[in-house]
Design a protein around this motif. Structure first.
Motif, PDB file in Angstrom:
ATOM      1  N   ASP A  58       0.812  -1.220   0.000  1.00 46.14           N
ATOM      2  CA  ASP A  58       0.000   0.000   0.000  1.00 46.14           C
ATOM      3  C   ASP A  58       0.844   1.270   0.000  1.00 46.14           C
ATOM      4  OD1 ASP A  58      -2.544  -0.874  -0.283  1.00 46.14           O
ATOM      5  OD2 ASP A  58      -3.107  -0.704   1.818  1.00 46.14           O
ATOM      6  N   GLU A  59       1.976   1.233   0.699  1.00 44.69           N
ATOM      7  CA  GLU A  59       2.772   2.443   0.864  1.00 44.69           C
ATOM      8  C   GLU A  59       3.804   2.644  -0.243  1.00 44.69           C
ATOM      9  OE1 GLU A  59       4.372   2.084   4.773  1.00 44.69           O
ATOM     10  OE2 GLU A  59       2.384   2.173   5.739  1.00 44.69           O
ATOM     11  N   ALA A  60       3.877   1.709  -1.180  1.00 44.31           N
ATOM     12  CA  ALA A  60       4.792   1.880  -2.304  1.00 44.31           C
ATOM     13  C   ALA A  60       4.317   3.062  -3.158  1.00 44.31           C
ATOM     14  CB  ALA A  60       4.857   0.608  -3.136  1.00 44.31           C
ATOM     15  N   PRO A  61       5.227   3.921  -3.615  1.00 36.46           N
ATOM     16  CA  PRO A  61       4.816   5.179  -4.258  1.00 36.46           C
ATOM     17  C   PRO A  61       4.311   5.055  -5.688  1.00 36.46           C
ATOM     18  CG  PRO A  61       7.217   5.022  -4.165  1.00 36.46           C
ATOM     19  CD  PRO A  61       6.676   3.861  -3.380  1.00 36.46           C
ATOM     20  N   SER A  62       4.561   3.948  -6.367  1.00 35.67           N
ATOM     21  CA  SER A  62       4.161   3.833  -7.769  1.00 35.67           C
ATOM     22  C   SER A  62       3.728   2.405  -8.061  1.00 35.67           C
ATOM     23  CB  SER A  62       5.326   4.209  -8.683  1.00 35.67           C
ATOM     24  OG  SER A  62       6.331   3.206  -8.650  1.00 35.67           O
ATOM     25  N   ASP A  65       6.667   0.137  -8.117  1.00 41.16           N
ATOM     26  CA  ASP A  65       7.163  -0.140  -6.767  1.00 41.16           C
ATOM     27  C   ASP A  65       6.263  -1.138  -6.052  1.00 41.16           C
ATOM     28  OD1 ASP A  65       9.413   1.560  -6.857  1.00 41.16           O
ATOM     29  OD2 ASP A  65       8.161   3.303  -6.421  1.00 41.16           O
ATOM     30  N   ARG A  66       4.951  -1.050  -6.293  1.00 41.04           N
ATOM     31  CA  ARG A  66       4.036  -1.994  -5.657  1.00 41.04           C
ATOM     32  C   ARG A  66       4.270  -3.407  -6.174  1.00 41.04           C
ATOM     33  NH1 ARG A  66       0.627   2.599  -5.817  1.00 41.04           N
ATOM     34  NH2 ARG A  66      -0.309   2.059  -7.834  1.00 41.04           N
ATOM     35  N   ARG A  67       4.483  -3.525  -7.473  1.00 34.48           N
ATOM     36  CA  ARG A  67       4.774  -4.857  -8.027  1.00 34.48           C
ATOM     37  C   ARG A  67       6.095  -5.392  -7.489  1.00 34.48           C
ATOM     38  NH1 ARG A  67       2.022  -2.514 -12.505  1.00 34.48           N
ATOM     39  NH2 ARG A  67       3.942  -1.567 -13.306  1.00 34.48           N
ATOM     40  N   ASP A  68       7.060  -4.508  -7.309  1.00 34.95           N
ATOM     41  CA  ASP A  68       8.340  -4.924  -6.732  1.00 34.95           C
ATOM     42  C   ASP A  68       8.155  -5.379  -5.291  1.00 34.95           C
ATOM     43  OD1 ASP A  68      11.347  -5.064  -6.776  1.00 34.95           O
ATOM     44  OD2 ASP A  68      11.105  -3.538  -5.208  1.00 34.95           O
ATOM     45  N   ALA A  69       7.281  -4.680  -4.545  1.00 34.79           N
ATOM     46  CA  ALA A  69       7.014  -5.069  -3.154  1.00 34.79           C
ATOM     47  C   ALA A  69       6.391  -6.457  -3.096  1.00 34.79           C
ATOM     48  CB  ALA A  69       6.095  -4.045  -2.495  1.00 34.79           C
ATOM     49  N   VAL A  70       5.493  -6.756  -4.025  1.00 33.84           N
ATOM     50  CA  VAL A  70       4.878  -8.091  -4.071  1.00 33.84           C
ATOM     51  C   VAL A  70       5.935  -9.153  -4.336  1.00 33.84           C
ATOM     52  CG1 VAL A  70       3.317  -9.570  -5.400  1.00 33.84           C
ATOM     53  CG2 VAL A  70       2.595  -7.261  -4.736  1.00 33.84           C
ATOM     54  N   TRP A 117      -2.976  -8.279  -7.080  1.00 35.43           N
ATOM     55  CA  TRP A 117      -4.130  -7.750  -7.811  1.00 35.43           C
ATOM     56  C   TRP A 117      -4.344  -6.278  -7.468  1.00 35.43           C
ATOM     57  CZ3 TRP A 117      -8.395 -12.111  -7.376  1.00 35.43           C
ATOM     58  CH2 TRP A 117      -7.927 -13.264  -8.022  1.00 35.43           C
ATOM     59  N   ASP A 118      -4.136  -5.926  -6.185  1.00 34.63           N
ATOM     60  CA  ASP A 118      -4.214  -4.514  -5.791  1.00 34.63           C
ATOM     61  C   ASP A 118      -3.173  -3.691  -6.547  1.00 34.63           C
ATOM     62  OD1 ASP A 118      -6.291  -4.822  -3.973  1.00 34.63           O
ATOM     63  OD2 ASP A 118      -4.960  -5.108  -2.262  1.00 34.63           O
ATOM     64  N   ALA A 119      -1.957  -4.210  -6.595  1.00 30.86           N
ATOM     65  CA  ALA A 119      -0.869  -3.488  -7.255  1.00 30.86           C
ATOM     66  C   ALA A 119      -1.170  -3.263  -8.733  1.00 30.86           C
ATOM     67  CB  ALA A 119       0.449  -4.247  -7.095  1.00 30.86           C
ATOM     68  N   MET A 182      -7.870   6.469  -4.111  1.00 29.62           N
ATOM     69  CA  MET A 182      -6.574   5.825  -4.303  1.00 29.62           C
ATOM     70  C   MET A 182      -6.491   5.107  -5.653  1.00 29.62           C
ATOM     71  SD  MET A 182      -6.053   4.143  -0.503  1.00 29.62           S
ATOM     72  CE  MET A 182      -4.557   3.277  -1.003  1.00 29.62           C
ATOM     73  N   GLY A 183      -7.533   5.265  -6.469  1.00 30.49           N
ATOM     74  CA  GLY A 183      -7.543   4.627  -7.772  1.00 30.49           C
ATOM     75  C   GLY A 183      -7.983   3.179  -7.756  1.00 30.49           C
TER      76      GLY A 183
END
Length: 356
Positions: A58-62, A65-70, A117-119, A182-183
């Motif tokens: 959730d806190e990843a800025p882009s 970045d969210r896909r990288d966090a996953v 899926w959120d990312a 949040m889109g």
């Protein structure tokens, strides 16, 4: 079933996991205080890892970045199952828990898939698709909690997934506006279109409307049915565990009623359950209700893969859970929880007065 080993997580790690609950979910923390000690510690450890995972995405800025966090979370799960967890309290606790309670890897990986899926900003064509998402981000957690409490039977796991799905539908109904800003959009697209709502137009300018209220009300009606089905599963949990799980369900179901009291406006208003009402619901959870739902009702099809994963996962009988302590201190636990909630209310009231 296997019990947590005496050395389960260092004291500092347990403290860190409890702190994650205290700040991340007051409702879960309060309900968790009703659990027997060993189950409570494991539940807090599990929640801390799930919360950490959610926050990292959730806190990843882009989106990248969210896909990288996953991807990084996927690696952390692999390390936890290999007995070489990442250097954090939540990871170490999680590694101990999945080993001690024979939690199949499919369950936490389903959770991470939901985060993926959120990312990706996925939208959901119909209710079945929403249930597929809920099975991953909430049904998986419900199943893991059931395993911690010693329930591995398919029917009990199906009801745990029902409860997780009900809570997730409530979350979706409560957070329509916040998610849109949040889109993110989790409402069934076919329901929106049938109500005369264009999902893209709504996302461009999220506004409450009678049509949207009808969609939210419909989603909460679905959640109510799942809460009722889940009640049968609570009755097969150890007696010492039932009040906490029932309290969590009652508190979440109450959020739905607060949404209704707000005219199903989840765009400009956020439904909350105050401390005094939580206290009433916790007291109600201590009583054994008359259950009309069937334990053997069919599982949600979208959650079936979770139940099958548990069925196929070996359970080593080398270490069995010792008998839980008799539920003799109900009054003391309730007093502690009510005191905790009252202190929360005092802090919240002070914060509001300080901001005026």
């Amino acid at each position: 079933m296997p019990a947590l080993p005496p050395e389960f997580a260092a004291a500092a790690d347990r403290t860190a996991c409890r702190a994650a609950i205290r700040t991340g979910s007051k409702s879960f923390f309060a309900a968790g205080r009703l659990l027997p000690g060993d189950v409570r510690e494991a539940a807090y450890g599990l929640y801390a890892f799930c919360r950490l995972s959610d926050d990292l995405v959730d806190e990843a800025p882009s989106p990248a970045d969210r896909r990288d966090a996953v991807t990084r979370l996927d690696g952390r799960i692999s390390r936890a199952y290999a007995g070489q967890p990442a250097d954090s309290a939540a990871d170490r606790a999680f590694s101990d828990i999945v080993s001690a309670y024979a939690i199949p890897e499919t369950l936490p990986r389903a959770l991470i898939e939901g985060f993926a899926w959120d990312a990706d900003g996925r939208r959901y064509a119909d209710l079945a698709a929403v249930h597929g998402y809920a099975a991953r981000v909430a049904g998986s957690v419900g199943a893991m909690m059931a395993l911690i409490m010693g329930a591995r039977e398919p029917d009990a796991l199906a009801r745990a997934c029902d409860l997780g799905a009900a809570m997730q539908l409530t979350n979706i109904a409560r957070d329509v506006g916040e998610d849109a800003r949040m889109g993110r959009l989790y409402l069934p697209l076919d329901w929106m279109r049938a109500a005369g709502l264009d999902p893209d137009v709504f996302m461009a300018d999220p506004q409450p409307s009678p049509a949207l209220s009808g969609v939210v009300a419909r989603l909460l009606f679905e959640a109510e049915g799942l809460y009722a089905r889940a009640e049968a599963g609570i009755t097969v949990l150890p007696a010492q565990c039932r009040p906490a799980i029932r309290a969590a369900g009652l508190i979440y179901a109450e959020i739905g009623r607060r949404i209704a009291a707000n005219g199903y406006d989840s765009v400009t208003r956020r439904a909350r359950v105050g401390g005094a009402r939580k206290a009433v619901l916790i007291a109600r959870a201590m009583r054994e209700p008359a259950v009309s739902a069937s334990l053997t009702a069919a599982a949600l099809p979208e959650a079936a893969f979770l139940i099958e994963a548990v069925r196929r996962h070996p359970l080593t009988p080398a270490r069995q859970r010792p008998a839980l302590k008799p539920w003799w201190d109900v009054g003391g636990r309730v007093v502690h929880v009510l005191d905790l909630i009252e202190r929360m209310r005092e802090r919240e009231a002070f914060s509001r007065s300080a901001s005026l």
